[in-house]
Design an enzyme around this catalytic site. Structure first.
Site, PDB file in Angstrom:
ATOM      1  N   GLU A 129      -5.509  -9.135   2.034  1.00 48.80           N
ATOM      2  CA  GLU A 129      -5.151  -7.779   2.417  1.00 48.80           C
ATOM      3  C   GLU A 129      -5.918  -7.267   3.603  1.00 48.80           C
ATOM      4  O   GLU A 129      -5.433  -6.448   4.353  1.00 48.80           O
ATOM      5  CB  GLU A 129      -5.342  -6.841   1.219  1.00 48.80           C
ATOM      6  CG  GLU A 129      -6.773  -6.711   0.776  1.00 48.80           C
ATOM      7  CD  GLU A 129      -6.910  -5.930  -0.507  1.00 48.80           C
ATOM      8  OE1 GLU A 129      -8.010  -5.471  -0.779  1.00 48.80           O
ATOM      9  OE2 GLU A 129      -5.921  -5.778  -1.225  1.00 48.80           O
ATOM     10  N   SER A 133      -1.228   5.579   1.643  1.00 43.26           N
ATOM     11  CA  SER A 133      -0.048   6.102   2.348  1.00 43.26           C
ATOM     12  C   SER A 133       0.183   7.582   2.072  1.00 43.26           C
ATOM     13  O   SER A 133       0.531   8.342   2.980  1.00 43.26           O
ATOM     14  CB  SER A 133       1.196   5.291   1.968  1.00 43.26           C
ATOM     15  OG  SER A 133       1.160   4.007   2.563  1.00 43.26           O
ATOM     16  N   ASN A 191      -2.053  -3.118   6.470  1.00 45.82           N
ATOM     17  CA  ASN A 191      -1.826  -3.458   5.069  1.00 45.82           C
ATOM     18  C   ASN A 191      -1.512  -2.299   4.128  1.00 45.82           C
ATOM     19  O   ASN A 191      -0.876  -2.513   3.105  1.00 45.82           O
ATOM     20  CB  ASN A 191      -3.064  -4.176   4.519  1.00 45.82           C
ATOM     21  CG  ASN A 191      -3.324  -5.490   5.214  1.00 45.82           C
ATOM     22  OD1 ASN A 191      -2.539  -6.417   5.136  1.00 45.82           O
ATOM     23  ND2 ASN A 191      -4.444  -5.570   5.912  1.00 45.82           N
ATOM     24  N   TYR A 192      -1.971  -1.075   4.435  1.00 51.14           N
ATOM     25  CA  TYR A 192      -1.894  -0.015   3.445  1.00 51.14           C
ATOM     26  C   TYR A 192      -1.047   1.193   3.841  1.00 51.14           C
ATOM     27  O   TYR A 192      -0.667   1.970   2.978  1.00 51.14           O
ATOM     28  CB  TYR A 192      -3.309   0.467   3.117  1.00 51.14           C
ATOM     29  CG  TYR A 192      -4.127  -0.563   2.387  1.00 51.14           C
ATOM     30  CD1 TYR A 192      -3.864  -0.876   1.059  1.00 51.14           C
ATOM     31  CD2 TYR A 192      -5.151  -1.239   3.029  1.00 51.14           C
ATOM     32  CE1 TYR A 192      -4.605  -1.835   0.392  1.00 51.14           C
ATOM     33  CE2 TYR A 192      -5.896  -2.202   2.367  1.00 51.14           C
ATOM     34  CZ  TYR A 192      -5.619  -2.497   1.048  1.00 51.14           C
ATOM     35  OH  TYR A 192      -6.350  -3.444   0.386  1.00 51.14           O
ATOM     36  N   LEU A 193      -0.793   1.369   5.124  1.00 54.72           N
ATOM     37  CA  LEU A 193      -0.024   2.534   5.567  1.00 54.72           C
ATOM     38  C   LEU A 193       1.415   2.130   5.828  1.00 54.72           C
ATOM     39  O   LEU A 193       1.678   1.289   6.689  1.00 54.72           O
ATOM     40  CB  LEU A 193      -0.652   3.129   6.833  1.00 54.72           C
ATOM     41  CG  LEU A 193      -2.115   3.555   6.713  1.00 54.72           C
ATOM     42  CD1 LEU A 193      -2.604   4.111   8.044  1.00 54.72           C
ATOM     43  CD2 LEU A 193      -2.295   4.563   5.592  1.00 54.72           C
TER      44      LEU A 193
END
Length: 719
Positions: free
Chosen positions: A30, A473, A677-679
């Site tokens: 990640e 997010s 990876n996260y947004l």
């Protein structure tokens, strides 16, 4: 090389019931490296783009290239417009590829380049010399000065030396007696030679490299050509690690074909390894998306070759990951209500699980997994020990805090002092207990497995990692929505976006070490900002010279900047004079070189004297103007024209100040990890469309390739 858990080799199972989607696990991959930035544009081209200007109509040749490019773009497989749900098992029908590219063999050092031991040169065979070379070429780095790095390197080198001892019989037993300076000098010579290569040599080297890599760059997936990700086998070297990794300096062994498992379509030619040997195993598993896999020797991690970030399979995996995080919105209130209730549960396992869920939800902590003795001592929420958490109560206002201090993923320190409710504070005190030591588990009745099993009772496929993506997010969306950017400049909009990204990166503990050159860079930027303010000051003085009454009418322009002291102005003008004279001399020499090459008469020395006299006259004038509050411009301009120039300079200063502050604020924060990876990329695309910001300013070329499926999001789209 890509690392991912979803596609690890699996035992064959009986056919399962059809599933709507399958989300890739990315616990190990990640936090990959930020994609490389696109090549820099020329200043002229960049200025045109920022100003919104367009170039002249394209020539027929350019039109042809443009048409060809558009045709190629039309051929892109737009999988996001197809039915991509599938049954969650079979990923492809046919797969053809060329295997992996092995690193070149080791080339022994010249005979005059040696490791010295106790002052005497060692005659090393290639196998042990190569390991010494790995250390010698980084001798001037912080890695080579680190005691743990040195210890692990020397321990592994001695193992190689035992198998391949020095030819002269010397026994290498002390690291302190080893001298690698000749190796470093040789490395620097090689580096300088590479820098000094002619354009023709560089071009030839590039073409040779591209020719070698060409067969591995793409594969045929269901008859479509798709790009492969990192198809190169990692070369042998010394393991760097991140943070305080206990194995930094350990030897990463050279891999052979026998170490590699190849995954390819059934009935198609199996590629031949590019080095002597045979593949360790060849499989035909169409339920996974990797093309090759192996296990590295330092940490025992399984590595994979996947398709490139912009491929259909990678894109589908990304899109499904973010869709699953969006689905969590339907269940999150129920989950939060349940764990808030269970914080007071009489069943200890439920109370611990609820408290762990609270931290995973509120602080975006990773769930954490068990670690072996040889692995880095990194932890997540479920694997926290009592020593990692302390309790504090503010005696003045009664507020209660939990202080976390532990090594997280990649051995990055996580430190956070967070205010908690009385119940959470009480629970942590209870879990630490009187009978527990610092080494005991804080949540001794909770594991990542049991936690994820509990989460899946709410929503299919829900894990703690989905919470992390969801919170990153939703936080990002909330921070962006909180800013009304009507009338803001593009620079101000980008600064607000960057700040929101920074807040998410802090939440997710995405840290990096500040660049070694950061302080020097900031000092240069500070001087550049002063120079811009100096130019504004001279414009103001010129305005008051042309129209004196403006001094009273525009007190905002008459106010002197405190940073621009008389001493600084004198030093700045003197330095600018020196640079201008130096520039005049260089131009004079260059002009004469050009004239000589054309067979023309060179310029006389008097020309240089005239040019230097003009420079001195200009700076003498500036020196005379110091402290007078008056100035004259090179070209006569009206008061209105000068005021327009001042407004432009103000805008320039404002933009530069915003960019400089943003750079300083983000010096220890890795913005790329959360963005990759996260947004959810659709948040960025929608925000760009809403506030009229080119998406290219937010996503570099690599991210534009990675997220084509997100580009259709409209300005009203929300996570």
């Amino acid at each position: 090389m890509d690392v991912d858990d979803e596609d690890k080799p699996k035992k064959k199972k009986k056919a399962a019931a059809p599933r709507k989607s399958r989300v890739k696990k990315e616990e190990d991959g990640e936090d990959g490296e930020t994609p490389k930035k696109a090549p820099r544009k020329s200043k002229a081209k960049k200025d045109k783009e920022e100003d919104g200007t367009t170039s002249a109509p394209a020539s027929p040749t350019k039109k042809g290239k443009k048409a060809k490019k558009e045709e190629e773009e039309e051929e892109v497989f737009k999988w996001w417009e197809q039915d991509v749900e599938g049954d969650g098992s079979q990923k492809w029908q046919t797969l053809v590829h060329s295997g992996v590219l092995f690193p070149p063999p080791y080339e022994p050092l010249p005979k005059n380049v040696r490791v010295l031991y106790d002052g005497k040169p060692l005659d090393l065979p290639p196998e042990s010399e190569e390991v010494a070379w790995f250390f010698g070429k980084i001798l001037d780095t912080d890695h080579a000065k680190d005691p743990t790095f040195q210890k692990n390197f020397f321990k592994d080198w001695q193992k190689i030396l035992k198998e391949h001892p020095p030819r002269d019989g010397t026994r290498v037993t002390s690291f302190d007696k080893c001298d690698f300076r000749q190796l470093l000098a040789h490395h620097e010579t090689q580096r300088d030679a590479k820098k000094n290569m002619s354009q023709e040599e560089k071009k030839a080297a590039k073409e040779a490299k591209e020719k070698l890599e060409l067969p591995f760059r793409t594969c045929l997936l269901d008859g479509r050509k798709e790009k492969v990700g990192n198809f190169r086998i990692e070369p042998p070297d010394l393991f760097r690690g991140r943070g305080e990794h206990p194995k930094k300096g350990a030897l990463k062994l050279r891999l052979s074909p026998e170490d590699i498992t190849i995954n390819i379509g059934e009935g198609v030619p199996v590629p031949e390894p590019g080095v002597p040997g045979k593949w360790g195993k060849v499989v035909h598993d169409n339920t996974v998306t990797w093309l090759a896999t192996w296990k590295e020797n330092v940490n025992g991690n399984t590595k994979y070759v996947f398709l490139a970030a912009g491929s259909s399979l990678k894109g589908q995996s990304d899109m499904q990951k973010f869709e699953k995080a969006r689905d969590l919105k339907k269940y999150v209130d129920a989950i939060r209500g349940d764990y808030e209730r269970d914080l007071k549960s009489k069943i200890m396992a439920e109370r611990q699980r609820a408290t762990a869920m609270y931290f995973i939800d509120v602080l975006a902590l990773r769930a954490g997994n068990e670690k072996g003795e040889e692995e880095a001592d990194t932890v997540g929420c479920c694997s926290l020990r009592c020593e990692h958490v302390t309790l504090e109560r503010d005696t003045t206002d009664g507020r209660e805090y939990v202080v976390f201090d532990f090594l997280g993923k990649d051995s990055i320190r996580y430190y956070n002092r967070v205010e908690v409710s009385a119940q959470v504070f009480k629970n942590i005190r209870l879990f630490k207990g009187d009978n527990k030591t610092d080494e005991d588990a804080l949540f001794d009745r909770v594991s990542t497995t049991s936690l994820n099993k509990h989460l899946q009772s709410y929503m299919k496929g829900l894990t703690a990692k989905v919470f992390r993506t969801f919170n990153a997010s939703t936080t990002f969306q909330r921070l962006l929505d909180a800013e009304d950017l009507e009338g803001a400049s593009v620079a101000e909009k980008i600064a607000k976006y960057t700040e929101a990204n920074r807040q998410v990166a802090i939440l997710c503990n995405h840290q990096r070490a500040a660049p070694k050159t950061h302080d020097a860079t900031m000092a240069k930027l500070s001087e550049k900002l002063k120079a811009m303010k100096y130019d504004r000051m001279k414009l103001c003085h010129a305005l008051f010279t042309v129209e004196p009454k403006k001094r009273k009418q525009r007190p905002d322009l008459a106010k002197e900047d405190e940073e621009l002291t008389a001493e600084w102005i004198a030093e700045y003008e003197d330095e600018q004079r020196r640079l201008a004279l130096e520039k005049a001399e260089k131009k004079f020499a260059k002009d004469n070189e050009k004239l000589a090459a054309e067979g023309k008469e060179e310029l006389k020395e008097s020309v240089l004297k005239e040019r230097k006299a003009a420079v001195n006259a200009e700076y003498d004038k500036l020196k005379h103007e110091r402290g007078t509050g008056k100035a004259t411009l090179k070209q006569n301009k009206s008061a209105e024209q000068i005021e327009t120039l001042i407004e432009k300079q103000d805008a320039k200063i404002k933009t530069f100040s915003i960019q400089t502050k943003s750079r300083d604020d983000t010096k220890t924060v890795a913005l790329g990890t959360s963005k990759i990876n996260y947004l959810d990329p659709r948040i960025t695309v929608a925000w760009c469309k809403k506030w009229d910001v080119p998406v290219e300013k937010m996503f570099n070329k690599s991210l534009l390739v990675k997220f084509p499926w997100a580009m259709g999001a409209d300005a009203e789209w929300v996570f």
